[in-house]
Design a protein around this motif. Sequence first.
Motif, PDB file in Angstrom:
ATOM      1  N   CYS A  25       0.850  -1.185   0.000  1.00  0.00           N
ATOM      2  CA  CYS A  25       0.000   0.000   0.000  1.00  0.00           C
ATOM      3  C   CYS A  25       0.889   1.240   0.000  1.00  0.00           C
ATOM      4  N   CYS A  28      -0.202   3.481   3.471  1.00  0.00           N
ATOM      5  CA  CYS A  28       0.136   3.083   4.848  1.00  0.00           C
ATOM      6  C   CYS A  28       1.315   2.109   4.908  1.00  0.00           C
ATOM      7  N   CYS A  39      -6.601  -1.764   0.176  1.00  0.00           N
ATOM      8  CA  CYS A  39      -5.777  -2.111   1.337  1.00  0.00           C
ATOM      9  C   CYS A  39      -6.693  -2.538   2.495  1.00  0.00           C
ATOM     10  N   CYS A  42      -6.081   0.409   5.469  1.00  0.00           N
ATOM     11  CA  CYS A  42      -6.519   1.806   5.364  1.00  0.00           C
ATOM     12  C   CYS A  42      -7.525   2.050   4.243  1.00  0.00           C
ATOM     13  N   SER A  44      -7.117   2.165   1.126  1.00  0.00           N
ATOM     14  CA  SER A  44      -6.565   2.855  -0.040  1.00  0.00           C
ATOM     15  C   SER A  44      -6.620   1.919  -1.250  1.00  0.00           C
TER      16      SER A  44
HETATM   17 ZN   LIG Z   1      -3.018   0.978   3.331  1.00  0.00          ZN
END
Ligand SMILES: [Zn+2]
Length: 135
Positions: A25, A28, A39, A42, A44
């Motif tokens: 990621c 993070c 992810c 987080c 993402s």
């Molecule tokens: Zn992440």
Amino acid sequence: MVFRFRIPSHWRAKPFRYRLIVYRCEDCGMVHQYPAIICRKCRSTRLRHTQLPQTAKLLSFTVVRQAPVGFEELAPYIVGVVEFEDGTRLVTQLTDCEPEELKIGMEVEAVVRKITQDGPSGLIIYGFKFRPRIV
Ligand SMILES: [Zn+2]
């Protein structure tokens, strides 16, 4: 015949199992072992594939004498935690050595070995294991 391994999931795992390709990621830094759209930490969507180094440092290990289903014929075998230079840690099987030869902190390297087989005429699963580094 009952197959324990699903062929599609086996094919999805091939980049990791054979080449240590992971999905990191970019927001993070969490590392995902298999392809993912988002992810898990987080949420993402900015995941980038990257190849882990072929060498790592041995952090810890133990000998498995009561193996889980599918790995009974391998027991006893050694499982350890290795850490790559970027801090990524991985639980993996150690091979080509005896437990007495292992030292915490030693360098280990990835090698492809047979992991298991889905019955006598089933799918043979190969993947990486780690062994003491040969210099
Ligand atoms: Zn992440």
